[in-house]
Design a protein around this motif. Structure first.
Motif, PDB file in Angstrom:
ATOM      1  N   ASP A 194      17.298 -11.862  -9.497  1.00 54.69           N
ATOM      2  CA  ASP A 194      18.239 -11.211 -10.411  1.00 54.69           C
ATOM      3  C   ASP A 194      18.127  -9.692 -10.417  1.00 54.69           C
ATOM      4  O   ASP A 194      19.128  -8.991 -10.576  1.00 54.69           O
ATOM      5  N   ILE A 217       8.787 -15.130 -19.992  1.00 58.30           N
ATOM      6  CA  ILE A 217       8.025 -14.014 -19.401  1.00 58.30           C
ATOM      7  C   ILE A 217       7.788 -14.242 -17.912  1.00 58.30           C
ATOM      8  O   ILE A 217       7.315 -15.294 -17.503  1.00 58.30           O
ATOM      9  N   THR A 275      18.392 -15.937 -20.289  1.00 58.10           N
ATOM     10  CA  THR A 275      18.344 -14.659 -19.570  1.00 58.10           C
ATOM     11  C   THR A 275      19.342 -14.542 -18.426  1.00 58.10           C
ATOM     12  O   THR A 275      19.646 -13.452 -17.970  1.00 58.10           O
ATOM     13  N   ALA A 276      19.834 -15.691 -17.932  1.00 57.27           N
ATOM     14  CA  ALA A 276      20.815 -15.647 -16.848  1.00 57.27           C
ATOM     15  C   ALA A 276      21.860 -16.733 -17.090  1.00 57.27           C
ATOM     16  O   ALA A 276      21.745 -17.532 -18.027  1.00 57.27           O
TER      17      ALA A 276
HETATM   18  C1  LIG Z   1      13.626 -11.352 -14.458  1.00 64.24           C
HETATM   19  C2  LIG Z   1      13.928 -12.586 -15.177  1.00 64.24           C
HETATM   20  C3  LIG Z   1      13.042 -13.148 -16.115  1.00 64.24           C
HETATM   21  C4  LIG Z   1      11.691 -12.568 -16.384  1.00 64.24           C
HETATM   22  O1  LIG Z   1      11.778 -11.309 -17.029  1.00 64.24           O
HETATM   23  P1  LIG Z   1      10.572 -10.275 -16.917  1.00 64.24           P
HETATM   24  O2  LIG Z   1      11.078  -9.030 -17.471  1.00 64.24           O
HETATM   25  O3  LIG Z   1      10.251 -10.182 -15.461  1.00 64.24           O
HETATM   26  O4  LIG Z   1       9.454 -10.883 -17.703  1.00 64.24           O
HETATM   27  C5  LIG Z   1      13.437 -14.273 -16.802  1.00 64.24           C
HETATM   28  N1  LIG Z   1      14.629 -14.854 -16.569  1.00 64.24           N
HETATM   29  C6  LIG Z   1      15.500 -14.350 -15.667  1.00 64.24           C
HETATM   30  C7  LIG Z   1      16.789 -15.061 -15.452  1.00 64.24           C
HETATM   31  C8  LIG Z   1      15.183 -13.214 -14.947  1.00 64.24           C
HETATM   32  O5  LIG Z   1      16.055 -12.741 -14.049  1.00 64.24           O
END
Ligand SMILES: *Cc1c(COP(=O)(O)O)cnc(C)c1O
Ligand SMILES: [Zn+2]
Length: 503
Positions: free
Chosen positions: A172, A275, A423-424
């Motif tokens: 990502d 994390i 997060t995505a």
């Molecule tokens: C990068 C990422 C994480 C982890 O985040 P960090 O800042 O590296 O702890 C979690 N979920 C997704 C989808 C990511 O792209």
């Protein structure tokens, strides 16, 4: 709404002014460095840096109530530079002039209440914050908007030229870096390093589509990171990993948005984040602390950091209750469906240690907790969430599995209200859903599907139907009627539909 049309008491604040004094501070030796050069680590001791505003005290002079109103009113502006993360300009990058800001639609992602079935299952009220609805479909765009706006500013000021932005990535970061760099081409070009076969096809397609130079490296993310660090130490490149403290600043917007979404009331709130390299949890803690110190929020939410059993160095570190005895040891990662967090030696660990301590002290109690979850629970909760109208990725599933585990361990109570970070976007990681549905996870993943969650398409071709249409070869007349009738009858039978009799 035009700036001149805002109420009198808000008008002086509605457009950000930038009389700040940002500096890098080393978390190891405590030395300070100016920001007119791109630094990633301390030139004196090699430790990671964070960016601080020497004029932060100034921000406290504005009454908290005025800040809250200013942020709320800013949502009515139609100035692109302030429509994304820079709505909180004074807290994020107050040296960057508005005309250097790169805005591609990031930030202000929806906060969606989970449906009642899921809330009941989890044992408390909770929301998803869908950070997959950012332009490159992950939260990384927040930090990238910040890092690339700063680079754009340095280019415009003539401090740097012909920038080659590089990063190592679990997928990502590179998608996001390549997107923002492409917007600034030809002044900025990008090169991304990925662990071979350890990013999803969707994630690989993204930097390729944005025109980045893409390098696949044997090993896992931690190996890529070492190569990219060697590049940034020996060559003239701009490092875009979260080692770059500008990334952290931008990602703080996630906390500011949560505060604003709940009208700045953080009582009994729990914020759950997965994390990996630990940049995100660093930014989340730092963001809430800044709003707390300026009185914009009056209490700090509880923070849950979640890791998979297969990549759990931060969780392990905090297993030792006595802070004096804690010792960080990187772990060797195993395959994880939370693949973007499959990191054994998080670059931001010193930042986490520093901020967890500060966050707990400012809260007057332990207020940051670390939870470990199984790969199985990550998949099960992701799929269950999506069957209930959500768009969680595997890391969203990881966060939710962590919340449920924390609820069972009584770290979180029934009266609490949680915000779970997806997060995505789910579609970036649909390959793991496919493995689950087809029951073909490799043994190391330790995931076996719950039959109740499996789904698969039916291919409909009724027995005895000789002719079917194909692309470029349509059917007509009786053949076509027979195809439509028999196919619809077959589908109706499979669905158990009852025939409607027309009078
Ligand atoms: C990068 C990422 C994480 C982890 O985040 P960090 O800042 O590296 O702890 C979690 N979920 C997704 C989808 C990511 O792209
Ligand atoms: Zn230092």
């Amino acid at each position: 709404m035009k700036p001149q049309d805002f109420p009198k008491e808000i008008k002086p604040f509605i457009l950000p002014s930038h009389d700040s004094d940002l500096m890098y501070r080393c978390l190891g030796c405590g030395h300070w460095f100016g920001i007119n050069k791109l630094l990633y680590t301390c030139p004196d001791c090699g430790q990671v840096l964070l960016i601080y505003d020497n004029n932060f005290e100034q921000l406290k002079k504005t009454p908290a109530d005025v800040w809250r109103k200013t942020f709320d009113y800013r949502k009515m502006l139609t100035i692109p530079a302030i429509e994304g993360i820079y709505l909180y300009h004074e807290f994020i990058g107050p040296v960057i002039p508005l005309d250097s800001i790169v805005y591609l639609g990031e930030g202000h992602t929806p906060v969606v209440e989970a449906n009642l079935f899921l809330q009941k299952k989890a044992g408390l009220k909770f929301y998803f914050k869908n950070d997959g609805q950012n332009p490159s479909a992950s939260f990384k765009d927040r930090g990238m908007a910040s890092a690339l706006s700063y680079i754009n500013y340095l280019v415009q000021e003539g401090h740097i030229s012909d920038v080659l932005a590089v990063c190592a990535s679990t997928g990502d970061t590179s998608a996001s870096a390549a997107l923002y760099a492409a917007f600034l081409q030809p002044k900025v070009k990008s090169a991304v390093l990925l662990p071979h076969k350890k990013v999803t096809p969707q994630q690989l397609a993204q930097p390729l589509g944005s025109g980045a130079s893409v390098f696949e490296i044997p090993g896992v993310f931690d190996d890529c990171m070492k190569v990219v660090e060697a590049l940034s130490e020996n060559y003239n490149v701009a490092l875009l990993n979260s080692k770059n403290a500008w990334r952290i600043l931008g990602q703080e917007s996630y906390s500011y948005e949560i505060a604003q979404a709940f009208e700045y009331d953080m009582e009994n709130r729990v914020v759950v984040v997965p994390i990996g390299n630990a940049g995100n949890i660093t930014a989340v803690m730092s963001g809430f602390l800044k709003f707390y110190e300026t009185g914009i929020i009056t209490c700090l939410p509880k923070i849950l950091g979640v890791q998979s059993e297969h990549a759990n160095p931060v969780y392990r570190y905090y297993l030792e209750p006595d802070a004096a005895k804690r010792k960080f040891t990187p772990v060797v990662v195993k395959p994880s469906v939370a693949q973007a967090a499959m990191i054994g030696n998080p670059v931001s660990m010193p930042r986490v240690i520093h901020l967890v301590d500060l966050y707990n002290r400012m809260s007057g109690k332990q207020n940051v907790f670390f939870i470990e979850v199984t790969e199985q629970s990550i998949m099960d909760w992701e799929l269950l969430a999506n069957r209930n109208g959500h768009i969680a990725c595997t890391h969203g599933g990881e966060s939710l599995a962590g919340l449920v585990a924390a609820r069972k361990q009584k770290i979180v109570e029934e009266k609490d209200i949680a915000v779970v970070d997806s997060t995505a976007h789910a579609i970036k990681f649909s390959g793991f859903q496919e493995k689950y549905f087809e029951n073909n996870f490799e043994a190391e993943f330790e995931v076996s599907p719950d039959p109740a969650l499996i789904n698969a398409p039916f291919y409909v071709h009724p027995e005895g139907l000789a002719k079917v249409p194909s692309p470029g070869k349509p059917l007509d007349g009786e053949d076509f009627d027979r195809f439509v009738n028999e196919t619809s009858r077959d589908i109706a039978k499979r669905l158990g539909l009852k025939k409607v009799f027309k009078a």
